[in-house]
Enzyme design. Structure first.
Site, PDB file in Angstrom:
ATOM      1  CG  ASP A 198      26.985 -32.540  21.966  1.00  0.00           C
ATOM      2  OD1 ASP A 198      25.274 -32.156  22.144  1.00  0.00           O
ATOM      3  OD2 ASP A 198      27.355 -32.177  22.011  1.00  0.00           O
ATOM      4  CG  ASP A 230      23.655 -26.175  26.569  1.00  0.00           C
ATOM      5  OD1 ASP A 230      22.678 -26.528  25.565  1.00  0.00           O
ATOM      6  OD2 ASP A 230      24.280 -25.147  26.067  1.00  0.00           O
ATOM      7  CD  GLU A 289      24.643 -26.468  19.971  1.00  0.00           C
ATOM      8  OE1 GLU A 289      23.696 -25.996  19.226  1.00  0.00           O
ATOM      9  OE2 GLU A 289      25.142 -26.306  20.826  1.00  0.00           O
TER      10      GLU A 289
HETATM   11 ZN    ZN Z   1      22.803 -26.554  23.450  1.00  0.00          ZN
END
Ligand code: ZN
Length: 377
Positions: free
Chosen positions: A68, A99, A133
């Site tokens: 995610d 990320d 997350e």
């Molecule tokens: Zn992350």
């Protein structure tokens, strides 16, 4: 095009804003199945998780991460479509590039290469991938770990592909994280006319000296592995919006980022004793979003540091800084956890990006870690 870059492009094109996985885990699972992994999808609520494993013996080396991403925000602020990755001068732009879809692409391709070159190795390789997350993180890694624990499946070493690097790939390896403890405070008083303060009890006046004391307190000096505890107010509210009325309540929200110097209950007690000492009438609720954890020196850290040095020529700093990560759920099960991934300067921002050469180097770092831990004979 290098396999890790091709996979990264595929993942970034999938608009997997928390908790939507948008098919990323199917892509990863298909590739892992191809190289002999048994893949198990674990759905909890609206969160998709993937547990994949090759081998049945220990030790278990697990790569972990999340598919995610945070929302892109205003698309107009981006120089290119956040979900259509664009290479500009060797930098790849798009939401999730740093990320942490680079980490995912690098770990899958590293394992593909490693198992192709080394069909037999010590122990097992596993993947723990979640799509929650960046959100509430309740139905993600935490639930997968609970499931594994219930059936007696243990992870010995975990490599998280979160963007740990600061200026250059490999300059920082995270070996722990601080804990995060939030306090939600209500100070109660008595509302009144601003001209008759003796008939009221103004919670702003009551709270001011406590606020000063909280802000000036040195909670600790940290320890060998952790920086000093930080205490921050994130919100203070009071007042009813009228110029001639003093309010009945004040609410404040504050957060500790704390180290293994403290048990969170001790921090709570110390805070409460300060409020009590000032005679405040208050309600205080606490939320612990993660305890601090630390991986002690050992095989995993040795292998990671050696791999980073080998590939980048950099001696990484072992750090416990930064925010929380899913390492907080993995470590308490007795697992050594390190985080090594790309540069984090652009994460959660517009024009998030990763250096393409770093994705390839990261793949080499992960492959080196595999070799150092699973080819001991
Ligand atoms: Zn992350």
């Amino acid at each position: 095009m290098a396999a890790e870059i091709e996979l990264l492009l595929d993942l970034v094109r999938r608009q997997s804003v928390t908790p939507d996985d948008a098919g990323c885990q199917d892509v990863l699972a298909a590739r892992l199945q191809n190289i002999g992994f048994s893949c198990e999808s674990m759905q909890f609520g609206e969160v998709s998780n993937l547990w994949a494993r090759r081998g049945s013996s220990g030790p278990v080396l697990c790569f972990a991460g999340h598919t995610d991403v945070v929302p892109p925000g205003d698309n107009e602020e981006w120089d290119s479509d956040p979900f259509e990755p664009q290479d500009r001068d060797g930098m790849l732009y798009g939401r999730g590039t740093a990320d942490m879809k680079s980490g995912l692409a690098a770990m899958v391709v590293a394992v593909e290469r490693f198992t192709r070159n080394n069909p037999t190795f010590d122990g097992s390789i596993a993947f723990l991938i979640t799509s929650d997350e960046e959100g509430r993180a309740r139905d993600g890694t935490l639930k997968v770990i609970e499931t594994l624990q219930a059936r007696g499946e243990k992870i010995d070493w975990c490599v998280l592909g979160e963007p740990s690097s600061q200026d250059k790939l490999g300059d920082i390896v995270r070996v722990g994280r601080r804990g995060s403890l939030t306090g939600m405070l209500t100070v109660n008083g008595v509302q009144g006319h601003v001209a008759y303060p003796h008939l009221a009890d103004n919670p702003i006046a009551r709270f001011a000296p406590v606020l000063a004391e909280l802000l000036s307190t040195e909670w600790d000096n940290g320890n060998e592995y952790f920086p000093p505890t930080s205490f921050q107010f994130v919100e203070i509210q009071s007042g009813i919006g009228a110029p001639n009325v003093t309010p009945a309540t004040l609410t404040a929200r504050f957060n500790f980022r704390y180290s293994t110097v403290w048990e969170h209950v001790e921090l709570q007690k110390k805070t409460e004793s300060m409020l009590d000492a000032h005679g405040l009438n208050y309600d205080l609720k606490w939320h612990l979003s993660g305890k601090p954890f630390l991986t002690e020196p050992g095989a995993l850290i040795d292998a990671t540091v050696a791999a980073v040095k080998d590939v980048t020529d950099i001696e990484p700093e072992l750090s416990t800084g930064g925010g929380t990560s899913d390492g907080r759920f993995i470590s308490p099960a007795g697992t050594d956890v390190v985080e090594v991934g790309p540069v984090n300067a652009s994460i959660h921002k517009v024009n998030e990006c990763v250096k393409l050469a770093d994705v390839t180097a990261l793949t080499e770092i992960y492959e080196q870690i595999l070799k150092r831990l699973l080819l001991t004979k």
